[in-house]
Structure formats: structure tokens, C-alpha cells
Scaffold this motif. Structure first.
Motif, short mmCIF file in Angstrom:
data_model
loop_
_atom_site.label_atom_id
_atom_site.label_comp_id
_atom_site.label_asym_id
_atom_site.label_seq_id
_atom_site.Cartn_x
_atom_site.Cartn_y
_atom_site.Cartn_z
N ASP A 132 0.85 -1.19 0.00
CA ASP A 132 0.00 0.00 0.00
C ASP A 132 0.89 1.25 0.00
N ASP A 133 0.73 2.14 1.00
CA ASP A 133 1.56 3.35 1.06
C ASP A 133 2.68 3.22 2.09
N ASN A 134 3.01 2.01 2.47
CA ASN A 134 3.98 1.78 3.54
C ASN A 134 5.24 1.08 3.03
N ILE A 135 6.38 1.41 3.65
CA ILE A 135 7.63 0.69 3.42
C ILE A 135 8.09 0.14 4.77
N TYR A 136 8.35 -1.16 4.81
CA TYR A 136 8.72 -1.82 6.06
C TYR A 136 10.13 -2.41 5.97
N ARG A 137 10.72 -2.53 7.14
CA ARG A 137 11.97 -3.27 7.31
C ARG A 137 11.70 -4.45 8.21
N LEU A 138 12.09 -5.65 7.78
CA LEU A 138 12.03 -6.84 8.61
C LEU A 138 13.44 -7.19 9.05
N LYS A 139 13.66 -7.16 10.34
CA LYS A 139 14.99 -7.41 10.90
C LYS A 139 14.97 -8.75 11.64
#
Length: 285
Positions: free
Chosen positions: A260-267
């Protein structure tokens, strides 16, 4: 605040025991691994085409810009979360980072652009008659999709040479053995060393390819599948509980994705508290 997330990706029944993971924030589970989920930004509309620069820790992406009335380019630093729009390019379609030189390239309908970090702008450097729809850089070689005919080309300076005869190509990537993985209107294919074409029997559509440690993964409706280029097969390695518009690997096992309008980081989570409740204990609660 401690989140107790009670959804099926975090609660697992093993030998009549309930396994609950407790963390200090939301998490995702991909295959056997747990990741801490961090929102990097939600200030850009429909971000896609993620590209990560290890040297600066900047994550570049395309987004829909209301001022341009078209697609623009920006980046966000994954440490400081400072983001900036990049000037000098409109109708942006593609991005790639040369890991050897650190050079950052963008594609548009009027050719190829290179990023200047001093001015935070992009400069057109050629291929003016090419609609650069997708860029892949592998082993110091640049490859593109020309949006005029949706075929793959290899770039030689300011000239291009057709790579194979595949048509209606909408996405592609190249692995460490120079096999070309690509998606057309007819399915998912692999060109062995860019030559013999093998159609995949197990995948009809791949939304993204991820190259990691000489392995190629496809993001599909079924989850993450590892592709065998030589026999045209694929098998699932992990489910996905989200639907990424774009997804890439970063440093130290990090994963970046947009939705959608989000950018995520998976750590990756390397340690966590684990509680095991037997069936008898669960009945008492």
C-alpha cells in the motif's frame, strides 16, 4: 509496551503445546525465521521498485507524486529515517544499484539516468529512444526491459543489444550463473545462460524475483518459491502473510518490502522469550 500477538503466524501447535512469542513490537514469521517489523515510512503513495545501497544505508524507491502527476523517485535512510525526494526525473519506472561501483541508475521513458548524491538529482546519460522499464545490473553488466516492445536488452555504453527473443516481458532478473528469469503474458521462464528457454511447470505468475546466494526465489500468490532453472520446477520454501508490491534483501538478513503506502523493514530476531503451555495449563486459563 509489550505486544501479545495471537494470530496464526505467531501461535503454533506442536505436540499438544501452545507456543506463544512475546516481543516489544510487531513481528512477522517467514518460514522458520522470526522478524521484527519496523515501519520506515508511510509518507509516499504506492512505493515500489525498492533498491538498497549498503554504503549509504539508503533505500531508494519509486512512488506516485501528486505534484508531478506521475511517478517520482525518493530515498529513505534506514537508520535515521530521513527521506528526500530526488529531483531531475519524471515518469520514473526503474532503478538499480551497481554494487561494485555504488552507482545508482534510474530508468524513464526517455532513457537512462544516473544519480548525483551531491545535488540529490538524476541526470539523463543516454538511451534517449529507449523506454527503460526495468534495470538489472549483474557482474558489471546492465540489462533492461524496453517498454516500447517489452523485450530484454543488454546495455553497451549508449547502445543496446537484444537479449533473446522473448516478448511481452513484464519482469526479469539474472542469477549468479547468468540465467535469465523472466515473466511474460504466457508464464514464467528461465533462459539458461541467456540461451535455451525453459518454462516453469509450477509457477504461472511471479510478482517479484529475489536473487540470494546463487538461489532464485519467486514471490507468488502461494508464498516464496525457490526456482530450479534447469528443470523448470519450483517448490515452496515459506508462506507470506503479507502481499508485497516490491521486496528485496538488505544487509545482515534484513528484508525490505512495500505494501500500500507503507515501506517496512524486517529485521531478523536472534533471541526471544519462549513460553510453552501444555494443554492442561491452557484449560486452566
Amino acid at each position: 509496551m509489550i505486544y501479545i500477538i495471537i494470530i496464526n503466524l505467531l501461535i503454533v501447535f506442536l505436540e499438544a503445546k501452545l507456543v506463544i512469542y512475546l516481543t516489544d513490537g510487531p513481528i512477522e514469521k517467514i518460514g522458520p525465521r522470526l522478524y521484527k517489523k519496523e515501519l520506515l515510512t508511510n509518507e509516499y503513495k504506492d512505493p515500489i521498485e525498492l533498491a538498497y545501497d549498503s554504503a549509504t544505508r539508503n533505500l531508494f524507491f519509486m512512488y506516485m507524486d501528486d505534484e508531478l502527476l506521475n511517478s517520482g523517485r525518493a530515498y529513505i535512510n534506514i537508520i535515521t529515517k530521513e527521506s528526500k525526494k530526488i529531483k531531475g526525473i519524471k515518469r520514473n519506472k526503474a532503478t538499480a544499484i551497481d554494487s561494485e561501483t555504488g552507482q545508482i541508475y534510474f530508468g524513464s521513458n526517455d532513457g537512462l539516468y544516473v544519480y548525483d548524491p551531491l545535488t540529490n538529482s538524476a541526470e539523463n546519460i543516454g538511451l534517449y529512444n529507449v523506454d527503460v522499464f526495468k534495470i538489472v545490473i549483474r557482474d558489471n553488466q546492465m540489462y533492461i526491459i524496453d517498454g516500447n516492445n517489452h523485450m530484454i536488452y543488454k546495455v553497451f555504453g549508449k547502445k543496446v543489444s537484444k537479449l533473446g527473443n522473448a516478448k511481452t516481458v513484464i519482469n526479469f532478473d539474472i542469477d549468479g550463473e547468468r540465467n535469465v528469469h523472466f515473466v511474460t503474458m504466457c508464464g514464467v521462464f528461465c533462459a539458461l545462460n541467456g540461451n535455451e528457454i525453459v518454462k516453469n511447470k509450477d509457477i504461472n505468475i511471479a510478482y517479484n524475483f529475489i536473487i540470494d546466494n546463487n538461489k532464485t526465489y519467486a514471490i507468488t500468490d502461494e508464498g516464496i518459491l525457490e526456482i530450479n532453472c534447469y528443470n523448470g520446477t519450483a517448490y515452496k520454501v515459506a508462506d507470506l502473510n503479507f502481499h508485497p508490491r516490491s521486496i528485496i534483501f538488505g544487509d545482515y538478513g534484513d528484508i525490505f518490502y512495500s505494501s500500500d503506502d507503507n515501506i517496512y523493514r524486517l529485521k531478523p530476531i536472534t533471541s526471544y522469550v519462549l513460553y510453552n503451555l501444555s494443554r492442561k495449563q491452557r484449560n486452566k486459563t
